[in-house]
Design an enzyme around this catalytic site. Structure first.
Site, PDB file in Angstrom:
ATOM      1  N   ARG A  92      -7.695  -0.380   0.752  1.00 22.15           N
ATOM      2  CA  ARG A  92      -8.262  -1.444   0.083  1.00 22.15           C
ATOM      3  C   ARG A  92      -8.812  -1.278  -1.564  1.00 22.15           C
ATOM      4  NH1 ARG A  92     -12.797  -2.103   4.770  1.00 22.15           N
ATOM      5  NH2 ARG A  92     -10.980  -0.996   5.843  1.00 22.15           N
ATOM      6  N   GLU A 134      -9.634   3.736   2.061  1.00 24.77           N
ATOM      7  CA  GLU A 134      -9.110   3.926   0.582  1.00 24.77           C
ATOM      8  C   GLU A 134      -7.828   2.927   0.195  1.00 24.77           C
ATOM      9  OE1 GLU A 134      -7.591   5.516   3.334  1.00 24.77           O
ATOM     10  OE2 GLU A 134      -5.497   5.005   2.872  1.00 24.77           O
ATOM     11  N   LYS A 161       1.033  -1.256  -0.115  1.00 19.54           N
ATOM     12  CA  LYS A 161      -0.126   0.097   0.090  1.00 19.54           C
ATOM     13  C   LYS A 161       0.807   1.286   0.206  1.00 19.54           C
ATOM     14  CE  LYS A 161      -3.250   2.613   2.955  1.00 19.54           C
ATOM     15  NZ  LYS A 161      -4.147   2.410   4.167  1.00 19.54           N
ATOM     16  N   ASP A 220      -2.678  10.073   4.036  1.00 16.16           N
ATOM     17  CA  ASP A 220      -3.836   9.560   4.196  1.00 16.16           C
ATOM     18  C   ASP A 220      -4.748  10.601   5.286  1.00 16.16           C
ATOM     19  OD1 ASP A 220      -6.634   8.585   4.208  1.00 16.16           O
ATOM     20  OD2 ASP A 220      -5.733   6.683   5.612  1.00 16.16           O
ATOM     21  N   LYS A 223     -10.194  12.533   8.676  1.00 19.58           N
ATOM     22  CA  LYS A 223      -9.924  11.995   9.814  1.00 19.58           C
ATOM     23  C   LYS A 223      -9.915  13.335  10.815  1.00 19.58           C
ATOM     24  CE  LYS A 223      -6.774   8.389   8.557  1.00 19.58           C
ATOM     25  NZ  LYS A 223      -7.397   7.196   9.050  1.00 19.58           N
ATOM     26  N   ASP A 241       1.451   6.269   5.849  1.00 21.16           N
ATOM     27  CA  ASP A 241       0.647   5.142   5.108  1.00 21.16           C
ATOM     28  C   ASP A 241       1.102   4.451   3.771  1.00 21.16           C
ATOM     29  OD1 ASP A 241      -1.662   3.809   5.760  1.00 21.16           O
ATOM     30  OD2 ASP A 241      -3.010   5.364   4.845  1.00 21.16           O
ATOM     31  N   ASP A 299     -12.189   7.302   3.942  1.00 19.56           N
ATOM     32  CA  ASP A 299     -11.200   6.888   4.514  1.00 19.56           C
ATOM     33  C   ASP A 299     -10.710   5.253   4.481  1.00 19.56           C
ATOM     34  OD1 ASP A 299      -8.999   7.257   6.189  1.00 19.56           O
ATOM     35  OD2 ASP A 299     -10.170   7.327   7.869  1.00 19.56           O
TER      36      ASP A 299
HETATM   37  N1  BES Z   1      -4.468   4.050   7.121  1.00 22.50           N
HETATM   38  C1  BES Z   1      -5.425   4.065   7.892  1.00 22.50           C
HETATM   39  C2  BES Z   1      -5.237   2.926   8.879  1.00 22.50           C
HETATM   40  C3  BES Z   1      -4.518   3.305   9.994  1.00 22.50           C
HETATM   41  C4  BES Z   1      -4.790   3.780  11.218  1.00 22.50           C
HETATM   42  C5  BES Z   1      -2.969   2.930   9.971  1.00 22.50           C
HETATM   43  C6  BES Z   1      -4.213   4.084  12.285  1.00 22.50           C
HETATM   44  C7  BES Z   1      -2.194   3.128  11.001  1.00 22.50           C
HETATM   45  C8  BES Z   1      -2.806   3.542  12.189  1.00 22.50           C
HETATM   46  C9  BES Z   1      -6.564   3.538   6.556  1.00 22.50           C
HETATM   47  O1  BES Z   1      -6.802   4.133   5.507  1.00 22.50           O
HETATM   48  C10 BES Z   1      -7.883   3.919   7.351  1.00 22.50           C
HETATM   49  O2  BES Z   1      -8.149   4.884   7.523  1.00 22.50           O
HETATM   50  N2  BES Z   1      -8.594   2.878   7.884  1.00 22.50           N
HETATM   51  C11 BES Z   1      -9.965   3.116   8.326  1.00 22.50           C
HETATM   52  C12 BES Z   1     -10.852   2.099   7.916  1.00 22.50           C
HETATM   53  C13 BES Z   1     -12.444   2.350   8.276  1.00 22.50           C
HETATM   54  C14 BES Z   1     -13.033   3.757   7.756  1.00 22.50           C
HETATM   55  C15 BES Z   1     -13.140   1.303   7.887  1.00 22.50           C
HETATM   56  C16 BES Z   1      -9.891   2.842   9.891  1.00 22.50           C
HETATM   57  O3  BES Z   1      -9.014   2.003  10.385  1.00 22.50           O
HETATM   58  O4  BES Z   1     -10.415   3.672  10.705  1.00 22.50           O
HETATM   59 ZN    ZN Z   2      -4.982   4.734   4.795  1.00 18.99          ZN
HETATM   60 MN    MN Z   3      -7.780   5.801   5.350  1.00 21.53          MN
END
Ligand code: BES
Ligand code: ZN
Ligand code: MN
Length: 510
Positions: free
Chosen positions: A364, A362, A278, A283, A290, A301, A360
């Site tokens: 996947r 993104e 990834k 992000d 966020k 990220d 968010d």
């Molecule tokens: N990059 C984040 C995941 C992340 C969170 C990595 C904290 C490292 C530390 C990812 O893109 C994300 O935002 N995931 C969301 C998914 C949700 C919207 C289903 C998450 O984990 O909140």
């Molecule tokens: Zn992310």
């Molecule tokens: Mn995200």
């Protein structure tokens, strides 16, 4: 990396360094005869006057050999080096490579805090004959020492009064081990260099590393270490109909890149491994933005992509005999008038559609395209690495990456590599019943699966996009981005994945 590693056949008395470190096990905890002889044998390394000083420290209970313990003795010309560091390594019966990494890290950090510019570490003799080979121990010592000294300080004024520790020497009094120790130290040094580059990419701010510059780094790295790199620009990505990569990058001024690495095509006949990383260079969450607190860490990220680049650097240097492809979809996830919005529907590379319920989620979306693209290589195995979910950090913290996949044997092998390198992985279930959480009313799949089991529903989303191949997904959200330092990784990007994948690839065709 400005640390030089050397190995010599010699003794504590002959080496001339700012500090010499010796590992002691916790003999008091195991007062059997075997440990006593071991202790005695270790003491033979020192001239008798220095031996007395050590014994005094032990008698005063200032040093017991427990893990993480360290004391400094001033040698006052009894040997050529002015300082002797006694480093605890724990019970001698329970020695593992990880204990050597940690003890070496303790030694290196101690030497560095004493402003020593050079450090010698004695390779402990009695333990080498047991289950651990001298080369592995030597490699582990180099890893622990070098990785613990990493600092991301290129944006800070150089601090001249503080001399940096720039040379590490591993000494063995045993001439038979010299060659092995040299090989281990050399391999360790190469790996550390790759981990340093990975950490540098992770820690670099998003105004330095964005899709174009991440691609440039991959190109430079391919030139330097000897693997080929192909970059797809936005037009090419559009023509390939990678809807996830295009969709996520739509809100950003920085256009996307799709980075393809290839190493050792000559070995193709033995099977191809594809590594997908990834590469979200920042992000923000996009329109589903966020919160401000700790958003800055989302510059990391792209850790999965950085780990893929670092792994290529290492396998190319170590000349690992496997054909490996790396795929890194690189985007910046931004909110703007042109960004994708909740409810939008994307068509991915393999023709499947996804409903973007939350912008968010993104990672996947871009990985879906890359996993579809991987099929053309007819891979023996695809491994993806992604800082994919906060839910994985909630489940496993910072000490294990979440692992999911469709082939238990491959996952077991990866787990073994994880234990050896201590980049541990922990399997989460991909039970069929989780799939319904990502059902969409309007598209083939929805990009979020509700509040519970978030790491797993993310894994399930990816599973919908894999081809007819064996696949492992590693959620490295917790292990790649450290909120606090570990024994040999400072706060920030850890470089996780490089040592793990190299170890896995070394054994893949065995
Ligand atoms: N990059 C984040 C995941 C992340 C969170 C990595 C904290 C490292 C530390 C990812 O893109 C994300 O935002 N995931 C969301 C998914 C949700 C919207 C289903 C998450 O984990 O909140
Ligand atoms: Zn992310
Ligand atoms: Mn995200």
């Amino acid at each position: 990396m400005d640390i030089k590693v050397t190995t010599i056949h010699g003794t504590i008395s002959t080496t001339r360094r700012d500090a010499v470190a010796v590992f002691f096990s916790e003999w008091n905890m195991a007062p059997q005869a075997a440990e006593k002889t071991e202790h005695k044998k270790l003491m033979e390394n020192f001239p008798s006057a220095l031996r007395k000083k050590i014994e005094t420290a032990i008698q005063l209970n200032e040093f017991t050999g427990k893990e993480n313990e360290s004391i400094t003795l001033y040698t006052e010309s009894l040997i050529n080096s002015p300082r002797l560091l006694l480093i605890g390594i724990g019970e001698s019966k329970k020695l593992t490579l990880e204990k050597f990494r940690r003890a070496a890290a303790t030694a290196a950090k101690k030497a560095s805090s004493l402003k020593a510019a050079s450090l010698a570490i004695l390779l402990p003799e009695p333990v080498t004959s047991e289950t651990l080979a001298a080369a592995e121990i030597s490699q582990a010592i180099v890893e622990g020492a070098i990785l613990s000294l990493y600092k991301f300080d290129k944006y800070q004024k150089p601090n001249n009064e503080k001399k940096k520790l720039h040379s590490i020497e591993i000494i063995t009094p045993n001439s038979r081990l010299e060659k092995e120790i040299h090989i281990g130290a050399k391999n360790g040094t190469m790996l550390c260099e790759a981990v340093y580059h990975t950490r540098d990419l992770e820690n670099a701010p998003s105004n330095e590393i964005y899709p174009e510059t991440l691609a440039d780094h991959a190109l430079q790295s391919g030139k330097k270490y000897g693997f080929s790199v192909t970059i797809f620009d936005k037009r090419k990505i559009e023509s390939l109909k990678m809807g996830g990569v295009i969709g996520v990058s739509k809100g950003s001024e920085n256009p996307p890149r799709f980075i393809i690495l290839e190493y050792n095509v000559k070995a193709k006949k033995h099977g191809t491994i594809v590594l997908v990383g990834k590469g979200v260079t920042f992000d923000t969450g996009g329109i589903s933005i966020k919160p401000a607190a700790s958003m800055a860490e989302m510059k990391m990220d792209m850790s999965g992509g950085a780990a893929v680049i670092g792994t290529f650097e290492a396998i190319a240097q170590l000349k690992i005999p496997v054909h490996v492809i790396g795929l890194i979809p690189a985007v910046e996830n931004m909110p703007s008038g042109s960004a994708i919005k909740p409810g939008d529907i994307i068509r991915h590379y393999n023709g499947m559609t996804s409903e973007v319920d939350n912008t968010d989620a993104e990672g996947r979306l871009i990985l879906a395209d890359a996993l579809g693209y991987a099929s053309q290589y007819r891979p023996e195995l695809v491994i993806d690495l992604a800082t994919l979910t906060g839910a994985c950090v909630v489940a496993l913290g910072h000490l294990a990456s979440g692992m999911m996949g469709n082939d238990q044997t491959a996952m077991d092998d990866l787990k073994t590599a994880g234990e050896k390198t201590y980049e541990r992985v922990w399997q989460l279930p991909l039970f069929d019943e989780y799939e319904k959480q990502i059902k969409s009313d309007v598209a083939d799949v929805k990009n979020v699966g509700g509040r519970w089991g978030g790491a797993i529903t993310a894994g399930w989303f990816l599973k919908k996009f894999i081809g007819d191949y064996k696949w492992i997904h590693l959620d490295i959200a917790g292990t790649a981005i450290l909120e606090e330092a570990l024994d040999y990784a400072p706060r920030g990007g850890s470089g996780v994945g490089v040592r793990l994948l190299v170890e896995f690839l070394k054994n893949v065709h065995r």
